[in-house]
Design an enzyme around this catalytic site. Structure first.
Site, mmCIF file in Angstrom:
data_model
loop_
_atom_site.group_PDB
_atom_site.id
_atom_site.type_symbol
_atom_site.label_atom_id
_atom_site.label_comp_id
_atom_site.label_asym_id
_atom_site.label_seq_id
_atom_site.Cartn_x
_atom_site.Cartn_y
_atom_site.Cartn_z
ATOM 1 N N ASP A 1 -75.330 -30.662 -2.486
ATOM 2 C CA ASP A 1 -75.399 -30.741 -3.949
ATOM 3 C C ASP A 1 -76.873 -30.861 -4.309
ATOM 4 O O ASP A 1 -77.547 -31.802 -3.880
ATOM 5 C CB ASP A 1 -74.621 -31.984 -4.415
ATOM 6 C CG ASP A 1 -74.224 -31.908 -5.877
ATOM 7 O OD1 ASP A 1 -74.979 -31.332 -6.670
ATOM 8 O OD2 ASP A 1 -73.161 -32.448 -6.212
ATOM 9 N N ASP B 1 -76.380 -28.366 -9.353
ATOM 10 C CA ASP B 1 -76.029 -29.277 -10.436
ATOM 11 C C ASP B 1 -76.661 -28.819 -11.758
ATOM 12 O O ASP B 1 -77.831 -28.430 -11.782
ATOM 13 C CB ASP B 1 -76.585 -30.662 -10.059
ATOM 14 C CG ASP B 1 -76.243 -31.730 -11.068
ATOM 15 O OD1 ASP B 1 -75.092 -32.179 -11.057
ATOM 16 O OD2 ASP B 1 -77.130 -32.121 -11.858
ATOM 17 N N GLU C 1 -72.909 -25.371 -11.529
ATOM 18 C CA GLU C 1 -72.193 -26.135 -12.552
ATOM 19 C C GLU C 1 -72.641 -25.613 -13.912
ATOM 20 O O GLU C 1 -73.799 -25.768 -14.292
ATOM 21 C CB GLU C 1 -72.525 -27.618 -12.416
ATOM 22 C CG GLU C 1 -71.675 -28.473 -13.342
ATOM 23 C CD GLU C 1 -72.228 -29.862 -13.554
ATOM 24 O OE1 GLU C 1 -71.441 -30.772 -13.822
ATOM 25 O OE2 GLU C 1 -73.464 -30.045 -13.476
ATOM 26 N N HIS D 1 -66.062 -35.655 -9.194
ATOM 27 C CA HIS D 1 -66.588 -37.014 -9.406
ATOM 28 C C HIS D 1 -66.899 -37.321 -10.870
ATOM 29 O O HIS D 1 -67.257 -38.440 -11.191
ATOM 30 C CB HIS D 1 -67.853 -37.179 -8.565
ATOM 31 C CG HIS D 1 -68.936 -36.241 -9.008
ATOM 32 N ND1 HIS D 1 -68.830 -34.868 -8.898
ATOM 33 C CD2 HIS D 1 -70.133 -36.468 -9.592
ATOM 34 C CE1 HIS D 1 -69.910 -34.293 -9.395
ATOM 35 N NE2 HIS D 1 -70.721 -35.245 -9.826
ATOM 36 N N ASP D 2 -66.799 -36.309 -11.738
ATOM 37 C CA ASP D 2 -67.094 -36.523 -13.164
ATOM 38 C C ASP D 2 -65.832 -36.572 -14.013
ATOM 39 O O ASP D 2 -65.919 -36.756 -15.231
ATOM 40 C CB ASP D 2 -67.958 -35.372 -13.707
ATOM 41 C CG ASP D 2 -69.341 -35.335 -13.082
ATOM 42 O OD1 ASP D 2 -69.850 -36.403 -12.705
ATOM 43 O OD2 ASP D 2 -69.904 -34.226 -12.974
HETATM 44 C C1 GLC Z 1 -73.737 -33.130 -13.230
HETATM 45 C C2 GLC Z 1 -73.137 -34.051 -12.197
HETATM 46 C C3 GLC Z 1 -73.041 -35.422 -12.760
HETATM 47 C C4 GLC Z 1 -74.431 -35.886 -13.126
HETATM 48 C C5 GLC Z 1 -75.133 -34.888 -14.027
HETATM 49 C C6 GLC Z 1 -76.588 -35.158 -14.068
HETATM 50 O O1 GLC Z 1 -72.936 -32.997 -14.341
HETATM 51 O O2 GLC Z 1 -71.922 -33.551 -11.743
HETATM 52 O O3 GLC Z 1 -72.423 -36.330 -11.906
HETATM 53 O O4 GLC Z 1 -74.356 -37.116 -13.764
HETATM 54 O O5 GLC Z 1 -75.000 -33.566 -13.581
HETATM 55 O O6 GLC Z 1 -77.176 -34.851 -12.842
#
Ligand code: GLC
Length: 567
Positions: free
Chosen positions: A98, A199, A256, A331-332
């Site tokens: 990641d 990310d 993402e 995880h979010d």
């Molecule tokens: C993404 C991650 C999340 C994080 C954010 C900032 O959305 O999945 O967990 O808080 O980015 O890095």
């Protein structure tokens, strides 16, 4: 359609801090992950997506990186990482890292230099602006509540952070910064990692001039996501990253990308684009929200018709042109069994039904740790027990705005990211086999009933159902490469689709709720050769094979043509 390993894979996501602690400090670590590789191999997954393990002060559990080329000491050492990579590879498991390229920690040496003076060579590695009439440089709202700007006294300017204030955004207009990132990525590739989850990659480029967003109500900050999501220049940056760094490696990449539909996604994942293999889309994740981003806290109910519409669009628009990443949890996000299923009476059945759904779609399925045993949301009574920075910021913001505590806590119970972050439940001992010490966040109380030990021992468990789903994916070309055709688009309770490739055809029937609707088999799909491949219920004796009264959350997959033996 091009056949490649990452289309045929199943990915398992590990959130290291909550997975398995090997040294009793209450925090999961790399040696903990190593100790569970056999478990993952037994489950049958092929790829591990490892959430950030880089050096980090941990304001956002590692998504605030202070050294990209070092391992956070709470998680272990670089030797531990090398061993993990080697042991994973020995078992045929790949490791996808990641990587956070939108921002760093405010403790990263680049940022320390950047903030030290206006003429520091690294000043422009980040985004600095003067205030406007004693106010923020613009009115954009952060994903984690409040303004995206933080004032820094030393140089009397503000720096931008789309997330927490400890996560300053990198400036992708600065070539030296981008080259430093390339260098770092090459370093990880030389180690032999098998891919990257990028990310927040949709946000690396911001609208030129950083203009204010419309603000009819004259609020201090407003949601302004389209000013920093999926802008044209992001594609230029990704192409360049591929040209300069990634192209020689047989890796998988997933970005993402919130705020887009499938047509725009093709700009990232189109097979001729050379940008990313897949993206994580968010349309289905905001089905139960008033709007995107911070709108997630305003909860509304979701309908199956909307879910069908969204998923079917992604399935058909990307078909033969790009590739989907299919997920219901990470995880979010809250736990899917609590959100889209039933975490009471039908927990087991609904978890299996949702798994069938994700694993039968075209695209690569992602499993988030604990999903394979049907872990549920958690309800902490006090805000004191929550750890997530997004949740804590939302709580504080709501308090300042005078929102009743009850409303805030209800939203947190349903949507807090900590729902997914309570420790993995390995067994029924007091700390669930996660740690010998005091866990960094409280466990979900239900670990006595819901845990891996129980799941392994019960041949009818959710875990063994996932194993079977993963195993049949490896046999059936139709599951991986088949066309997707939605049936009964207007049915409000049943989700039915057909997957078909050359001479293999599958029918997937999913009852999404606790009622008992009837499914009448379409004439053109009737066949004497139909074979039940997998189901979350025992077959019913004496059932009319074409007029099915479905049981609560029932899922069935029938093979209508072919034999599902991989050529
Ligand atoms: C993404 C991650 C999340 C994080 C954010 C900032 O959305 O999945 O967990 O808080 O980015 O890095």
């Amino acid at each position: 359609m091009k056949k490649v390993w990452w289309k045929e894979s199943v990915v398992y996501q590990i959130y290291p801090i909550s997975f398995k602690d090997s040294d009793g400090d209450g925090v999961g670590d790399l040696r903990g992950v190593i100790s569970k590789l056999d478990y993952l191999q037994y489950l049958g997954v092929n790829v591990i997506w490892l959430c950030p393990i880089y050096k980090s002060p941990g304001h956002d559990n590692g998504y605030d990186i202070s050294d990209y080329c070092a391992i956070e000491s709470r998680y272990g050492t670089m030797e531990d990482f090398d061993e993990l990579l080697e042991e994973a590879h020995k078992r045929g498991l790949k490791i996808m890292m990641d990587l956070v390229l939108n921002h760093t920690s405010d403790e990263h040496p680049w940022f320390l230099e950047s903030r030290s003076s206006k003429d520091n060579p690294k000043r422009d590695y980040y985004i600095w602006r003067k205030g406007k009439d004693g106010q923020y440089p613009n009115n954009w709202e952060s994903y984690f509540s409040g303004s995206v700007w933080e004032y820094d006294q030393k140089t009397d300017e503000f720096f931008m952070h789309l997330y927490a204030k400890q996560q300053p955004d990198l400036n992708w207009e600065n070539e030296a910064m981008v080259n430093d990132l390339y260098k770092m990525i090459r370093w990880w590739l030389a180690k032999g990692v098998d891919g990257f989850r990028f990310d927040a990659i949709a946000h690396i480029v911001k609208e030129i001039g950083l203009p204010d967003a419309d603000n009819p109500d004259n609020l201090p900050v407003v949601r302004a996501y389209h000013y920093f999501s999926n802008l044209e220049q992001v594609h230029t940056m990704l192409k360049k990253l591929n040209e300069e760094v990634l192209f020689e490696f047989d890796i998988m990449t997933v970005g993402e990308t919130s705020g887009l539909g499938p047509e725009e996604a093709l700009d990232y994942v189109g097979e001729d684009r050379n940008e990313l293999n897949m993206v994580f889309q968010f349309e289905h994740m905001f089905l139960d929200a008033a709007s995107e981003g911070t709108g997630k806290w305003e909860i509304r109910s979701w309908t199956l018709m909307e879910l069908k519409k969204i998923m079917s669009r992604w399935q058909t628009v990307l078909h033969r042109k790009g590739w989907n990443a299919n997920y219901l949890s990470n995880h979010d996000q809250p736990r899917p069994v609590s959100r889209f299923g039933n975490d009471g009476e039908y927990r087991v059945q609904s978890a299996k039904m949702l798994a069938t759904f994700i694993h039968m779609l075209q695209g690569t399925p992602y499993i988030y740790q604990g999903e394979e045993i049907g872990m549920t949301n958690v309800v902490f009574d006090s805000i004191e027990d929550y750890r997530d920075v997004e949740t804590l910021n939302y709580y504080e913001q709501s308090r300042l705005q005078g929102q009743p505590e009850e409303v805030t806590m209800n939203a947190i119970h349903k949507k807090s990211r900590d729902n997914a972050r309570t420790p993995m439940q390995w067994d029924d001992t007091p700390h669930a086999g996660f740690t010998e010490g005091e866990p960094w966040i409280k466990l979900n109380k239900n670990h006595q009933d819901i845990n891996v030990k129980q799941a392994l021992a019960d041949s009818d468990s959710i875990f063994h159902y996932y194993r079977k789903l993963i195993a049949i994916r490896k046999q059936c070309q139709a599951i991986v490469y088949g066309d997707y055709k939605l049936l009964l688009p207007l049915d409000t309770e049943i989700y039915v689709f057909v997957r078909e490739v050359e001479n293999e055809k599958l029918l997937v029937i999913l009852n999404f709720f606790d009622k008992t609707p009837v499914f009448d088999w379409p004439e053109d799909l009737k066949t004497d050769d139909k074979k039940l491949m997998i189901s979350n219920y025992e077959p019913r004796q004496g059932e009319d094979g074409y007029h099915l009264t479905l049981r609560p959350y029932e899922a069935r997959v029938y093979l209508l043509e072919g034999d599902c033996v991989k050529p």
